[in-house]
Motif scaffolding. Structure first.
Motif, PDB file in Angstrom:
ATOM      1  N   LEU A 244      -9.483  79.370 -16.221  1.00  0.00           N
ATOM      2  CA  LEU A 244      -9.769  77.931 -16.252  1.00  0.00           C
ATOM      3  C   LEU A 244      -8.818  77.220 -17.204  1.00  0.00           C
ATOM      4  O   LEU A 244      -8.292  76.151 -16.894  1.00  0.00           O
ATOM      5  N   GLU A 245      -8.572  77.834 -18.356  1.00  0.00           N
ATOM      6  CA  GLU A 245      -7.665  77.209 -19.327  1.00  0.00           C
ATOM      7  C   GLU A 245      -6.260  77.075 -18.753  1.00  0.00           C
ATOM      8  O   GLU A 245      -5.597  76.052 -18.917  1.00  0.00           O
ATOM      9  N   GLU A 246      -5.822  78.123 -18.053  1.00  0.00           N
ATOM     10  CA  GLU A 246      -4.436  78.133 -17.575  1.00  0.00           C
ATOM     11  C   GLU A 246      -4.218  77.241 -16.356  1.00  0.00           C
ATOM     12  O   GLU A 246      -3.150  76.674 -16.184  1.00  0.00           O
ATOM     13  N   THR A 247      -5.223  77.168 -15.482  1.00  0.00           N
ATOM     14  CA  THR A 247      -4.961  76.507 -14.197  1.00  0.00           C
ATOM     15  C   THR A 247      -5.541  75.104 -14.080  1.00  0.00           C
ATOM     16  O   THR A 247      -5.111  74.347 -13.223  1.00  0.00           O
ATOM     17  N   THR A 248      -6.497  74.738 -14.939  1.00  0.00           N
ATOM     18  CA  THR A 248      -7.087  73.402 -14.806  1.00  0.00           C
ATOM     19  C   THR A 248      -6.038  72.290 -14.935  1.00  0.00           C
ATOM     20  O   THR A 248      -6.052  71.336 -14.146  1.00  0.00           O
ATOM     21  N   PRO A 249      -5.100  72.383 -15.896  1.00  0.00           N
ATOM     22  CA  PRO A 249      -4.143  71.279 -16.025  1.00  0.00           C
ATOM     23  C   PRO A 249      -3.263  71.083 -14.778  1.00  0.00           C
ATOM     24  O   PRO A 249      -2.902  69.962 -14.449  1.00  0.00           O
ATOM     25  N   SER A 250      -2.911  72.175 -14.109  1.00  0.00           N
ATOM     26  CA  SER A 250      -1.886  72.072 -13.067  1.00  0.00           C
ATOM     27  C   SER A 250      -2.426  72.192 -11.651  1.00  0.00           C
ATOM     28  O   SER A 250      -1.727  71.884 -10.691  1.00  0.00           O
ATOM     29  N   ASP A 251      -3.666  72.647 -11.499  1.00  0.00           N
ATOM     30  CA  ASP A 251      -4.131  73.035 -10.171  1.00  0.00           C
ATOM     31  C   ASP A 251      -5.308  72.155  -9.737  1.00  0.00           C
ATOM     32  O   ASP A 251      -6.398  72.219 -10.304  1.00  0.00           O
TER      33      ASP A 251
ATOM     34  N   ARG B  41      -9.484  72.091 -10.541  1.00  0.00           N
ATOM     35  CA  ARG B  41     -10.185  70.879 -11.027  1.00  0.00           C
ATOM     36  C   ARG B  41     -11.340  70.509 -10.106  1.00  0.00           C
ATOM     37  O   ARG B  41     -12.387  70.068 -10.565  1.00  0.00           O
ATOM     38  N   GLN B  42     -11.162  70.718  -8.814  1.00  0.00           N
ATOM     39  CA  GLN B  42     -12.243  70.433  -7.867  1.00  0.00           C
ATOM     40  C   GLN B  42     -13.427  71.375  -8.114  1.00  0.00           C
ATOM     41  O   GLN B  42     -14.590  70.953  -8.078  1.00  0.00           O
ATOM     42  N   ILE B  43     -13.128  72.645  -8.374  1.00  0.00           N
ATOM     43  CA  ILE B  43     -14.198  73.611  -8.650  1.00  0.00           C
ATOM     44  C   ILE B  43     -14.963  73.217  -9.910  1.00  0.00           C
ATOM     45  O   ILE B  43     -16.195  73.234  -9.945  1.00  0.00           O
ATOM     46  N   VAL B  44     -14.217  72.823 -10.950  1.00  0.00           N
ATOM     47  CA  VAL B  44     -14.867  72.407 -12.202  1.00  0.00           C
ATOM     48  C   VAL B  44     -15.740  71.176 -11.947  1.00  0.00           C
ATOM     49  O   VAL B  44     -16.876  71.081 -12.447  1.00  0.00           O
ATOM     50  N   GLU B  45     -15.214  70.273 -11.148  1.00  0.00           N
ATOM     51  CA  GLU B  45     -15.974  69.064 -10.795  1.00  0.00           C
ATOM     52  C   GLU B  45     -17.278  69.442 -10.059  1.00  0.00           C
ATOM     53  O   GLU B  45     -18.356  68.911 -10.337  1.00  0.00           O
ATOM     54  N   ASP B  46     -17.166  70.396  -9.127  1.00  0.00           N
ATOM     55  CA  ASP B  46     -18.343  70.842  -8.368  1.00  0.00           C
ATOM     56  C   ASP B  46     -19.358  71.545  -9.284  1.00  0.00           C
ATOM     57  O   ASP B  46     -20.569  71.398  -9.107  1.00  0.00           O
ATOM     58  N   LEU B  47     -18.850  72.326 -10.243  1.00  0.00           N
ATOM     59  CA  LEU B  47     -19.741  72.986 -11.205  1.00  0.00           C
ATOM     60  C   LEU B  47     -20.482  71.939 -12.039  1.00  0.00           C
ATOM     61  O   LEU B  47     -21.697  72.036 -12.261  1.00  0.00           O
ATOM     62  N   ARG B  48     -19.736  70.923 -12.492  1.00  0.00           N
ATOM     63  CA  ARG B  48     -20.328  69.828 -13.254  1.00  0.00           C
ATOM     64  C   ARG B  48     -21.450  69.143 -12.475  1.00  0.00           C
ATOM     65  O   ARG B  48     -22.487  68.796 -13.029  1.00  0.00           O
ATOM     66  N   ARG B  49     -21.210  68.982 -11.184  1.00  0.00           N
ATOM     67  CA  ARG B  49     -22.159  68.244 -10.334  1.00  0.00           C
ATOM     68  C   ARG B  49     -23.437  69.057 -10.101  1.00  0.00           C
ATOM     69  O   ARG B  49     -24.518  68.501 -10.064  1.00  0.00           O
ATOM     70  N   GLU B  50     -23.305  70.370  -9.961  1.00  0.00           N
ATOM     71  CA  GLU B  50     -24.508  71.173  -9.660  1.00  0.00           C
ATOM     72  C   GLU B  50     -25.267  71.572 -10.921  1.00  0.00           C
ATOM     73  O   GLU B  50     -26.424  71.985 -10.843  1.00  0.00           O
ATOM     74  N   LEU B  51     -24.605  71.465 -12.075  1.00  0.00           N
ATOM     75  CA  LEU B  51     -25.207  71.962 -13.329  1.00  0.00           C
ATOM     76  C   LEU B  51     -26.569  71.330 -13.662  1.00  0.00           C
ATOM     77  O   LEU B  51     -27.515  72.057 -13.989  1.00  0.00           O
ATOM     78  N   PRO B  52     -26.716  69.999 -13.579  1.00  0.00           N
ATOM     79  CA  PRO B  52     -27.984  69.398 -14.033  1.00  0.00           C
ATOM     80  C   PRO B  52     -29.221  69.936 -13.314  1.00  0.00           C
ATOM     81  O   PRO B  52     -30.290  70.049 -13.912  1.00  0.00           O
TER      82      PRO B  52
ATOM     83  N   ARG C  67     -36.182  66.142 -20.356  1.00  0.00           N
ATOM     84  CA  ARG C  67     -35.897  67.574 -20.353  1.00  0.00           C
ATOM     85  C   ARG C  67     -34.405  67.857 -20.444  1.00  0.00           C
ATOM     86  O   ARG C  67     -33.969  68.675 -21.223  1.00  0.00           O
ATOM     87  N   ALA C  68     -33.641  67.146 -19.646  1.00  0.00           N
ATOM     88  CA  ALA C  68     -32.212  67.430 -19.601  1.00  0.00           C
ATOM     89  C   ALA C  68     -31.430  66.290 -20.238  1.00  0.00           C
ATOM     90  O   ALA C  68     -31.713  65.124 -19.982  1.00  0.00           O
ATOM     91  N   PRO C  69     -30.457  66.627 -21.089  1.00  0.00           N
ATOM     92  CA  PRO C  69     -29.623  65.568 -21.637  1.00  0.00           C
ATOM     93  C   PRO C  69     -28.802  64.919 -20.516  1.00  0.00           C
ATOM     94  O   PRO C  69     -28.444  65.577 -19.542  1.00  0.00           O
ATOM     95  N   SER C  70     -28.502  63.649 -20.678  1.00  0.00           N
ATOM     96  CA  SER C  70     -27.832  62.939 -19.595  1.00  0.00           C
ATOM     97  C   SER C  70     -26.316  62.964 -19.732  1.00  0.00           C
ATOM     98  O   SER C  70     -25.599  62.599 -18.818  1.00  0.00           O
ATOM     99  N   ARG C  71     -25.839  63.424 -20.905  1.00  0.00           N
ATOM    100  CA  ARG C  71     -24.385  63.413 -21.102  1.00  0.00           C
ATOM    101  C   ARG C  71     -23.708  64.430 -20.180  1.00  0.00           C
ATOM    102  O   ARG C  71     -24.318  65.432 -19.785  1.00  0.00           O
ATOM    103  N   PRO C  72     -22.445  64.201 -19.832  1.00  0.00           N
ATOM    104  CA  PRO C  72     -21.736  65.192 -19.003  1.00  0.00           C
ATOM    105  C   PRO C  72     -21.439  66.452 -19.809  1.00  0.00           C
ATOM    106  O   PRO C  72     -21.199  66.370 -21.014  1.00  0.00           O
ATOM    107  N   PRO C  73     -21.449  67.619 -19.155  1.00  0.00           N
ATOM    108  CA  PRO C  73     -21.155  68.862 -19.877  1.00  0.00           C
ATOM    109  C   PRO C  73     -19.696  68.927 -20.324  1.00  0.00           C
ATOM    110  O   PRO C  73     -18.807  68.433 -19.643  1.00  0.00           O
ATOM    111  N   GLN C  74     -19.481  69.536 -21.492  1.00  0.00           N
ATOM    112  CA  GLN C  74     -18.119  69.743 -22.000  1.00  0.00           C
ATOM    113  C   GLN C  74     -17.476  70.935 -21.281  1.00  0.00           C
ATOM    114  O   GLN C  74     -18.167  71.767 -20.693  1.00  0.00           O
ATOM    115  N   ASP C  75     -16.147  71.022 -21.381  1.00  0.00           N
ATOM    116  CA  ASP C  75     -15.445  72.117 -20.708  1.00  0.00           C
ATOM    117  C   ASP C  75     -15.926  73.484 -21.195  1.00  0.00           C
ATOM    118  O   ASP C  75     -16.062  74.418 -20.409  1.00  0.00           O
ATOM    119  N   THR C  76     -16.185  73.593 -22.519  1.00  0.00           N
ATOM    120  CA  THR C  76     -16.656  74.883 -23.047  1.00  0.00           C
ATOM    121  C   THR C  76     -18.017  75.228 -22.439  1.00  0.00           C
ATOM    122  O   THR C  76     -18.341  76.395 -22.243  1.00  0.00           O
TER     123      THR C  76
END
Ligand SMILES: [Mg+2]
Length: 258
Positions: A45-52, A56-67, A86-95
């Motif tokens: 994720l660290e190596e490919t998120t900036p360029s790929d 980034r789409q996968i990370v976006e999809d993970l963010r969307r399903e997480l809550p 129950r759940a915080p409303s802020r978006p999840p951080q990359d870590t």
């Protein structure tokens, strides 16, 4: 108990194969593939998120399903405590996305973006040569034998089609993809559902009664049989033979003659 079968005598044109426990040791997936993806995920994720854009789409999809996942996102300390929410409303951080991926892996969750991410990490591993798809020693000979006599071979596995193609295309026995003329994953339906097998034979334009499904799981064979396919239970020693439910049993592909 164990039988030998002749594809010609049985009138079989197409052999549809399960992977885990049938062409490939179950241990390969659990002891090689999953740990490889787990060990690589943070760096990948660290190596490919900036360029790929794909990552980034996968990370976006993970963010969307997480809550809705139940993943325990820590409350944002900058927000006042809010009783009853129950759940915080802020978006999840990359870590936290990385922690979420580990969390999904630990629970063997069927997450689309997780599967996509694992597929990409495995692809990188196969292409670099770090990974080789493992098949039982009798598999390459059987592929030669069956295709030489005009049979076609396909795969139906819960692993993604990309993962299937990588496993056979870069296997310990070389490139086995020329022997395969159809790959199906659970996009076609669950392996325990007869409708999945109806869709597969329709997609292949083969008659169900001229199609043989080979698996180590009786429930899958029952579903295939309900769809009119021929079935064979493959139980590889030292695995104990389960109650076979009326399916013929083989101990390896050596027993499946052309
Ligand atoms: Mg299996």
């Amino acid at each position: 108990m164990a039988a030998a079968i002749s594809l010609a005598a049985a009138g079989i044109d197409f052999v549809l194969l399960d992977i885990e426990g049938t062409t490939t040791p179950i241990a390969f997936v659990h002891d090689v593939l999953f740990p490889y993806a787990r060990a690589r995920v943070r760096t990948y994720l660290e190596e490919t998120t900036p360029s790929d854009a794909g990552t980034r789409q996968i990370v976006e999809d993970l963010r969307r399903e997480l809550p809705a996942s139940g993943f325990p996102l820590a409350a944002d300390v900058s927000e006042p405590p809010n009783e009853g929410s129950r759940a915080p409303s802020r978006p999840p951080q990359d870590t936290e996305i990385v922690s979420y991926v580990y969390w999904l892996m630990d629970r063997d969750r069927k997450s689309g973006p997780l599967k996509a991410l694992q597929g990409r990490i495995w692809e990188e591993g196969y292409v670099s040569g770090a990974l080789k798809g493992e098949v039982y020693p009798d598999v390459p000979d059987a592929f030669h034998r069956w295709t030489a006599s005009g049979r076609r071979i396909g795969i139906f596995s819960s692993g993604s089609i990309l993962a299937q193609q990588l496993l056979f295309g870069r296997s310990s026995a070389g490139d086995l993809s020329p022997f395969l003329s159809g790959y199906f994953d659970t996009a076609v339906g669950a392996k325990g559902e007869p409708e999945s097998y109806r869709r597969i034979v329709a997609a292949l334009s083969v008659h169900p009664s001229r199609t043989l499904f080979v698996s180590d799981v009786v429930k899958e064979l029952d579903a295939a049989r309900a769809a009119g396919l021929r079935t064979l239970l493959c139980v590889r020693p030292p695995a104990p033979t389960p109650p076979a439910g009326g399916h013929d049993v083989v101990g390896s592909f050596d027993a499946i003659q052309a």
